[in-house]
Scaffold this active site. Structure first.
Site, PDB file in Angstrom:
ATOM      1  N   SER A   2       0.830  -1.196   0.000  1.00 25.40           N
ATOM      2  CA  SER A   2       0.000   0.000   0.000  1.00 25.40           C
ATOM      3  C   SER A   2       0.866   1.249   0.000  1.00 25.40           C
ATOM      4  CB  SER A   2      -0.895   0.013   1.240  1.00 25.40           C
ATOM      5  OG  SER A   2      -1.802  -1.049   1.199  1.00 25.40           O
ATOM      6  N   GLY A 165     -14.249  18.441   2.080  1.00 26.79           N
ATOM      7  CA  GLY A 165     -14.075  17.667   3.308  1.00 26.79           C
ATOM      8  C   GLY A 165     -15.374  17.108   3.860  1.00 26.79           C
ATOM      9  N   CYS A 168     -15.978  14.103   0.695  1.00 34.73           N
ATOM     10  CA  CYS A 168     -14.973  13.084   0.368  1.00 34.73           C
ATOM     11  C   CYS A 168     -14.382  12.460   1.633  1.00 34.73           C
ATOM     12  CB  CYS A 168     -13.863  13.722  -0.466  1.00 34.73           C
ATOM     13  SG  CYS A 168     -12.524  12.582  -0.867  1.00 34.73           S
ATOM     14  N   THR A 171     -10.670  13.347   2.490  1.00 37.31           N
ATOM     15  CA  THR A 171     -10.356  14.758   2.711  1.00 37.31           C
ATOM     16  C   THR A 171     -10.873  15.151   4.085  1.00 37.31           C
ATOM     17  OG1 THR A 171     -10.600  15.185   0.341  1.00 37.31           O
ATOM     18  CG2 THR A 171     -10.695  17.095   1.800  1.00 37.31           C
TER      19      THR A 171
END
Length: 181
Positions: A2, A165, A168, A171
Protein backbone atom coordinates in the site's frame (compact mmCIF):
# COMPACT_ATOMS: atom_id res chain seq x y z
CA UNK A 1 2.32 -2.87 -0.95
CA UNK A 2 0.00 0.00 0.00
CA UNK A 3 1.00 3.61 -0.43
CA UNK A 4 0.19 6.84 1.38
CA UNK A 5 -2.14 8.99 -0.70
CA UNK A 6 -5.51 10.69 -1.07
CA UNK A 7 -5.98 14.38 -0.53
CA UNK A 8 -7.53 17.50 -1.96
CA UNK A 9 -5.65 20.55 -3.20
CA UNK A 10 -7.50 23.63 -4.46
CA UNK A 11 -6.06 26.81 -5.96
CA UNK A 12 -7.74 30.00 -7.14
CA UNK A 13 -6.88 33.41 -8.52
CA UNK A 14 -9.48 36.05 -7.70
CA UNK A 15 -9.41 39.85 -7.66
CA UNK A 16 -5.64 40.05 -8.09
CA UNK A 17 -4.80 37.56 -5.35
CA UNK A 18 -3.91 33.88 -5.39
CA UNK A 19 -4.68 31.28 -2.73
CA UNK A 20 -4.02 27.56 -2.38
CA UNK A 21 -5.48 25.21 0.20
CA UNK A 22 -4.92 21.56 1.04
CA UNK A 23 -6.33 19.20 3.62
CA UNK A 24 -4.19 17.35 6.15
CA UNK A 25 -5.28 13.73 5.79
CA UNK A 26 -2.81 11.01 4.80
CA UNK A 27 -4.43 7.66 4.09
CA UNK A 28 -2.58 4.35 4.02
CA UNK A 29 -4.20 2.01 1.54
CA UNK A 30 -7.96 2.35 1.35
CA UNK A 31 -8.92 2.07 4.99
CA UNK A 32 -6.49 3.62 7.48
CA UNK A 33 -5.96 7.31 8.24
CA UNK A 34 -2.30 7.64 9.27
CA UNK A 35 -2.09 11.40 9.79
CA UNK A 36 -4.57 14.26 10.11
CA UNK A 37 -2.30 17.32 9.93
CA UNK A 38 0.03 16.83 6.94
CA UNK A 39 1.13 19.99 5.13
CA UNK A 40 0.63 19.42 1.40
CA UNK A 41 0.88 23.06 0.35
CA UNK A 42 4.28 24.76 0.43
CA UNK A 43 5.91 28.05 -0.37
CA UNK A 44 8.86 27.81 -2.75
CA UNK A 45 11.31 30.22 -4.38
CA UNK A 46 11.53 32.67 -1.49
CA UNK A 47 7.79 32.54 -0.84
CA UNK A 48 6.87 33.74 -4.35
CA UNK A 49 5.52 30.38 -5.54
CA UNK A 50 2.96 28.04 -4.00
CA UNK A 51 2.95 24.32 -4.72
CA UNK A 52 0.52 21.63 -3.62
CA UNK A 53 0.53 17.90 -4.24
CA UNK A 54 -1.86 15.00 -4.40
CA UNK A 55 -0.60 11.44 -4.54
CA UNK A 56 2.19 9.51 -2.93
CA UNK A 57 3.89 11.57 -0.21
CA UNK A 58 7.43 10.38 -0.93
CA UNK A 59 6.93 10.98 -4.64
CA UNK A 60 5.60 14.47 -3.98
CA UNK A 61 8.67 15.43 -1.94
CA UNK A 62 10.88 14.32 -4.82
CA UNK A 63 8.82 16.43 -7.22
CA UNK A 64 8.89 19.48 -4.92
CA UNK A 65 12.69 19.29 -4.86
CA UNK A 66 12.90 18.86 -8.63
CA UNK A 67 10.48 21.72 -9.24
CA UNK A 68 12.31 24.07 -6.89
CA UNK A 69 15.56 23.24 -8.70
CA UNK A 70 13.87 24.10 -12.01
CA UNK A 71 12.58 27.39 -10.55
CA UNK A 72 16.12 28.31 -9.50
CA UNK A 73 17.51 27.22 -12.86
CA UNK A 74 15.03 29.38 -14.79
CA UNK A 75 15.08 32.43 -12.51
CA UNK A 76 11.60 31.90 -11.07
CA UNK A 77 9.89 31.58 -14.47
CA UNK A 78 6.96 29.43 -13.34
CA UNK A 79 5.81 28.29 -16.78
CA UNK A 80 9.27 27.39 -18.00
CA UNK A 81 10.09 25.53 -14.77
CA UNK A 82 6.79 23.60 -14.97
CA UNK A 83 7.33 22.62 -18.61
CA UNK A 84 10.90 21.50 -17.94
CA UNK A 85 9.78 19.47 -14.91
CA UNK A 86 7.01 17.81 -16.95
CA UNK A 87 9.47 16.96 -19.73
CA UNK A 88 11.94 15.43 -17.29
CA UNK A 89 9.18 13.65 -15.35
CA UNK A 90 7.85 12.05 -18.53
CA UNK A 91 11.20 11.12 -20.07
CA UNK A 92 13.21 9.97 -17.03
CA UNK A 93 12.77 6.24 -16.37
CA UNK A 94 12.91 6.66 -12.58
CA UNK A 95 10.72 9.78 -12.38
CA UNK A 96 8.08 8.17 -14.63
CA UNK A 97 7.32 5.82 -11.74
CA UNK A 98 6.29 8.70 -9.45
CA UNK A 99 2.60 8.84 -8.62
CA UNK A 100 1.63 12.41 -7.81
CA UNK A 101 0.19 15.56 -9.36
CA UNK A 102 1.18 19.14 -8.62
CA UNK A 103 -0.55 22.48 -8.72
CA UNK A 104 1.93 25.35 -8.84
CA UNK A 105 1.16 29.05 -8.85
CA UNK A 106 2.61 32.50 -8.53
CA UNK A 107 0.78 35.82 -8.48
CA UNK A 108 0.30 35.70 -12.26
CA UNK A 109 -0.23 32.04 -13.24
CA UNK A 110 -1.66 28.78 -12.00
CA UNK A 111 -0.63 25.44 -13.53
CA UNK A 112 -1.39 21.75 -13.22
CA UNK A 113 1.70 19.57 -13.75
CA UNK A 114 1.40 15.82 -14.26
CA UNK A 115 3.73 12.92 -14.92
CA UNK A 116 2.17 12.29 -18.30
CA UNK A 117 3.69 15.52 -19.56
CA UNK A 118 0.72 17.83 -19.15
CA UNK A 119 1.16 21.41 -18.06
CA UNK A 120 -2.30 22.95 -18.04
CA UNK A 121 -3.27 26.55 -17.29
CA UNK A 122 -7.01 26.80 -16.61
CA UNK A 123 -9.17 29.37 -18.37
CA UNK A 124 -10.96 30.41 -15.18
CA UNK A 125 -8.06 30.66 -12.70
CA UNK A 126 -9.19 27.64 -10.68
CA UNK A 127 -7.62 24.19 -10.29
CA UNK A 128 -8.25 21.26 -7.97
CA UNK A 129 -6.65 17.81 -7.73
CA UNK A 130 -6.92 14.74 -5.57
CA UNK A 131 -9.73 12.57 -4.34
CA UNK A 132 -11.91 15.53 -3.37
CA UNK A 133 -10.79 17.67 -6.29
CA UNK A 134 -14.04 17.57 -8.24
CA UNK A 135 -16.05 18.59 -5.17
CA UNK A 136 -13.69 21.46 -4.38
CA UNK A 137 -13.59 22.54 -8.03
CA UNK A 138 -17.39 22.66 -8.26
CA UNK A 139 -17.73 24.61 -5.02
CA UNK A 140 -14.91 26.96 -5.97
CA UNK A 141 -16.33 27.73 -9.39
CA UNK A 142 -19.74 28.53 -7.94
CA UNK A 143 -18.23 30.71 -5.24
CA UNK A 144 -15.96 32.60 -7.64
CA UNK A 145 -18.77 33.15 -10.14
CA UNK A 146 -21.09 34.61 -7.53
CA UNK A 147 -18.57 36.16 -5.12
CA UNK A 148 -18.45 39.67 -6.50
CA UNK A 149 -16.60 41.77 -3.93
CA UNK A 150 -17.85 39.71 -0.99
CA UNK A 151 -15.25 36.92 -1.01
CA UNK A 152 -11.47 36.93 -1.32
CA UNK A 153 -9.34 34.25 -2.98
CA UNK A 154 -8.54 33.02 0.53
CA UNK A 155 -12.26 32.78 1.42
CA UNK A 156 -13.02 30.83 -1.75
CA UNK A 157 -10.13 28.39 -1.23
CA UNK A 158 -11.12 27.73 2.38
CA UNK A 159 -14.81 27.22 1.58
CA UNK A 160 -14.05 24.94 -1.39
CA UNK A 161 -11.84 22.71 0.80
CA UNK A 162 -14.43 22.66 3.57
CA UNK A 163 -17.06 21.53 1.07
CA UNK A 164 -14.81 18.77 -0.27
CA UNK A 165 -14.07 17.67 3.31
CA UNK A 166 -17.78 17.29 4.02
CA UNK A 167 -18.23 14.97 1.02
CA UNK A 168 -14.97 13.08 0.37
CA UNK A 169 -13.88 10.46 2.91
CA UNK A 170 -10.22 11.02 1.94
CA UNK A 171 -10.36 14.76 2.71
CA UNK A 172 -10.46 16.23 6.20
CA UNK A 173 -11.02 19.67 7.75
CA UNK A 174 -7.40 20.29 8.81
CA UNK A 175 -6.73 22.91 6.14
CA UNK A 176 -3.40 24.47 5.23
CA UNK A 177 -4.01 27.72 3.37
CA UNK A 178 -1.41 29.96 1.73
CA UNK A 179 -1.97 33.22 -0.14
CA UNK A 180 0.03 35.37 -2.56
CA UNK A 181 -0.66 39.04 -3.14
Amino acid sequence: MSSFHATTIFAVQHKGKSAMAGDGQVTFGQAVVMKHTAKKVRRLFGGKVLAGFAGSVADAFTLFEKFETKLEEYGGNLKRAAVELAKEWRSDKMLRQLEAMLIVMNKDSILLVSGTGEVIEPDDGILAIGSGGNYALSAGRALKTHAGDHLTARDIAKAALETAGEICVYTNDQITLEELE
